[in-house]
Motif scaffolding. Structure first.
Motif, PDB file in Angstrom:
ATOM      1  N   SER A  90      17.816  -1.032  -0.616  1.00 26.84           N
ATOM      2  CA  SER A  90      17.902  -1.517  -2.031  1.00 26.84           C
ATOM      3  C   SER A  90      16.660  -0.740  -2.531  1.00 26.84           C
ATOM      4  N   ALA A  91      15.978   0.098  -1.981  1.00 29.83           N
ATOM      5  CA  ALA A  91      14.982   0.929  -2.743  1.00 29.83           C
ATOM      6  C   ALA A  91      15.655   1.875  -3.617  1.00 29.83           C
ATOM      7  N   THR A  92      15.077   2.177  -4.850  1.00 27.24           N
ATOM      8  CA  THR A  92      15.239   3.071  -5.928  1.00 27.24           C
ATOM      9  C   THR A  92      14.678   4.658  -5.295  1.00 27.24           C
ATOM     10  N   ASP A  93      15.154   5.411  -5.964  1.00 28.80           N
ATOM     11  CA  ASP A  93      14.951   7.022  -5.674  1.00 28.80           C
ATOM     12  C   ASP A  93      13.392   7.193  -5.958  1.00 28.80           C
TER      13      ASP A  93
ATOM     14  N   VAL B 165      11.184   5.466  -2.984  1.00 35.38           N
ATOM     15  CA  VAL B 165      11.269   6.322  -1.652  1.00 35.38           C
ATOM     16  C   VAL B 165      10.441   7.310  -2.149  1.00 35.38           C
ATOM     17  N   ASP B 166      10.470   7.997  -3.202  1.00 36.42           N
ATOM     18  CA  ASP B 166       9.249   8.993  -3.520  1.00 36.42           C
ATOM     19  C   ASP B 166       7.969   8.632  -3.374  1.00 36.42           C
ATOM     20  N   GLU B 167       7.690   7.416  -3.794  1.00 33.83           N
ATOM     21  CA  GLU B 167       6.173   6.690  -3.797  1.00 33.83           C
ATOM     22  C   GLU B 167       6.114   6.401  -2.381  1.00 33.83           C
ATOM     23  N   LEU B 168       6.933   5.912  -1.722  1.00 35.55           N
ATOM     24  CA  LEU B 168       6.657   5.813  -0.099  1.00 35.55           C
ATOM     25  C   LEU B 168       6.175   6.928   0.478  1.00 35.55           C
TER      26      LEU B 168
ATOM     27  N   ASP C 261       0.569  -1.244  -0.136  1.00 37.83           N
ATOM     28  CA  ASP C 261      -0.133   0.118   0.115  1.00 37.83           C
ATOM     29  C   ASP C 261       0.885   1.145  -0.070  1.00 37.83           C
ATOM     30  N   TYR C 262       2.226   0.972   0.515  1.00 40.47           N
ATOM     31  CA  TYR C 262       2.928   2.214   0.718  1.00 40.47           C
ATOM     32  C   TYR C 262       4.107   2.273  -0.205  1.00 40.47           C
ATOM     33  N   ILE C 263       4.503   1.078  -0.758  1.00 40.52           N
ATOM     34  CA  ILE C 263       5.747   0.977  -1.525  1.00 40.52           C
ATOM     35  C   ILE C 263       5.681  -0.322  -2.472  1.00 40.52           C
ATOM     36  N   SER C 264       5.692   0.037  -4.076  1.00 40.96           N
ATOM     37  CA  SER C 264       5.872  -1.091  -4.819  1.00 40.96           C
ATOM     38  C   SER C 264       7.103  -1.956  -4.931  1.00 40.96           C
TER      39      SER C 264
ATOM     40  N   ASN D 187       2.806   8.412  -0.550  1.00 40.10           N
ATOM     41  CA  ASN D 187       1.664   7.644   0.097  1.00 40.10           C
ATOM     42  C   ASN D 187       1.627   7.992   1.712  1.00 40.10           C
ATOM     43  N   LEU D 188       2.823   8.180   2.027  1.00 41.89           N
ATOM     44  CA  LEU D 188       2.539   8.810   3.737  1.00 41.89           C
ATOM     45  C   LEU D 188       1.817   9.877   3.960  1.00 41.89           C
ATOM     46  N   GLU D 189       2.124  10.783   2.830  1.00 44.91           N
ATOM     47  CA  GLU D 189       1.360  12.196   2.825  1.00 44.91           C
ATOM     48  C   GLU D 189       0.086  12.166   2.534  1.00 44.91           C
ATOM     49  N   THR D 190      -0.416  11.086   1.612  1.00 47.89           N
ATOM     50  CA  THR D 190      -1.841  10.772   1.461  1.00 47.89           C
ATOM     51  C   THR D 190      -2.494  10.414   2.845  1.00 47.89           C
ATOM     52  N   LYS D 191      -1.784   9.753   3.505  1.00 47.66           N
ATOM     53  CA  LYS D 191      -2.312   9.224   4.759  1.00 47.66           C
ATOM     54  C   LYS D 191      -2.412  10.638   5.837  1.00 47.66           C
ATOM     55  N   ASN D 192      -1.459  11.301   5.739  1.00 50.64           N
ATOM     56  CA  ASN D 192      -1.610  12.585   6.433  1.00 50.64           C
ATOM     57  C   ASN D 192      -2.766  13.217   6.310  1.00 50.64           C
ATOM     58  N   ARG D 193      -3.100  13.442   4.899  1.00 52.64           N
ATOM     59  CA  ARG D 193      -4.333  14.153   4.361  1.00 52.64           C
ATOM     60  C   ARG D 193      -5.559  13.436   5.075  1.00 52.64           C
ATOM     61  N   ASP D 194      -5.827  12.076   4.880  1.00 53.35           N
ATOM     62  CA  ASP D 194      -6.575  11.350   5.036  1.00 53.35           C
ATOM     63  C   ASP D 194      -7.036  11.553   6.714  1.00 53.35           C
ATOM     64  N   ILE D 195      -6.025  11.485   7.676  1.00 58.76           N
ATOM     65  CA  ILE D 195      -6.372  11.821   8.971  1.00 58.76           C
ATOM     66  C   ILE D 195      -6.762  13.292   9.398  1.00 58.76           C
ATOM     67  N   GLU D 196      -6.010  14.225   8.427  1.00 64.10           N
ATOM     68  CA  GLU D 196      -6.609  15.510   8.536  1.00 64.10           C
ATOM     69  C   GLU D 196      -8.107  15.786   8.164  1.00 64.10           C
ATOM     70  N   ASN D 197      -8.360  15.022   7.163  1.00 63.03           N
ATOM     71  CA  ASN D 197      -9.967  15.166   6.581  1.00 63.03           C
ATOM     72  C   ASN D 197     -10.927  14.597   7.957  1.00 63.03           C
TER      73      ASN D 197
END
Length: 262
Positions: A93-96, A99-102, A11-14, A105-115
């Motif tokens: 071993s994660a690519t850049d 890391v960006d994707e992670l 859900d957070y990183i492919s 997705n964490l920021e999406t969760k932050n916005r869900d909490i705010e909402n």
């Protein structure tokens, strides 16, 4: 957990196929460790809580409630120390792009909490908090008496709003995590940094956030102490049976033979 955790991670990183394969191997080892060494401790923790409930004549103190909280903190720290090498292995071993994707997705969760917890009108936030607490208490105690309901009402009105502070705190931790991952050049250094971040996350709380946590924790402990001291016989039986049943479930799931003898 062998399928739930990979699903949660994705859900957070492919993950790439080789990363997914390593995750499954690492997860099997960690679940075996957890089953052998931790589940029996969780089961005993619940039995200790049941003994606390069964001692109806002994006053409930803030200090004793705090010891249970600290045991939960210790379980968390043990878990983080155990799994941090595997977290490091995947993240090193994660690519850049991963890391960006992670962090997206964490920021999406932050916005869900705010909402859900920050954006609604204050009165709605209070009403929702009341509903959540009553749902939890009904699970553990069954129906509440009138005086207990009044105590929950009073508790709810005294709780300081904390959701916005929580989101800011999450963003501070995530920013620190991103800085760590952007400078990942040595796996040992990365592991130490990630473990330190996860076990010392309270360092990223502002002074005002810490104050609110302390105030809300104290008020919640006061509510719990009152509820435990005013349990009806049916409520005491309800929570005692609930704790014993959950402890037995964990004991049966445990791979520690001693836990099955309890």
């Amino acid at each position: 957990l062998d399928w739930l955790i990979p699903w949660y991670v994705n859900d957070y990183i492919s993950l790439e196929p080789d990363q997914s394969s390593r995750l499954r191997t690492q997860l099997a080892r960690q679940l075996d460790w957890h089953c052998r060494t931790q589940l029996s401790e969780y089961a005993e923790f619940l039995l200790d809580l049941r003994r606390e409930v069964d001692h109806s004549g002994r006053p409930v103190t803030m200090e004793r409630l705090d010891t249970y909280k600290m045991r939960l903190v210790r379980y968390w720290n043990v878990l983080i120390h155990q799994i941090s090498p595997d977290i490091t292995d995947i993240m090193f071993s994660a690519t850049d792009e991963q890391v960006d994707e992670l962090f997206e997705n964490l920021e999406t969760k932050n916005r869900d909490i705010e909402n859900e917890y920050v954006a609604p009108p204050p009165q709605k936030i209070i009403q929702n908090r009341q509903k959540r607490m009553l749902k939890r208490l009904n699970y553990w105690l069954g129906g509440l008496t009138e005086s207990q309901l009044q105590a929950v009402d009073a508790w709810n009105l005294q709780i300081e709003p904390i959701a916005a502070d929580r989101v800011a705190y999450r963003r501070n931790i995530q920013a620190a995590g991103r800085r760590i991952l952007e400078n990942r050049t040595n796996p040992d250094e990365l592991e130490a940094a990630l473990r330190g971040l996860l076990t010392n996350a309270e360092e990223f709380r502002t002074e005002n956030y810490r104050r609110k946590i302390d105030v809300n924790t104290q008020r919640t402990f006061e509510l719990l102490a009152y509820l435990l001291e005013t349990l009806t016989p049916n409520q005491r039986n309800h929570i005692s049976n609930r704790l014993e049943s959950l402890s037995a479930d964990l004991g049966q799931l445990s791979c520690d033979p001693a836990s099955k003898k309890r």
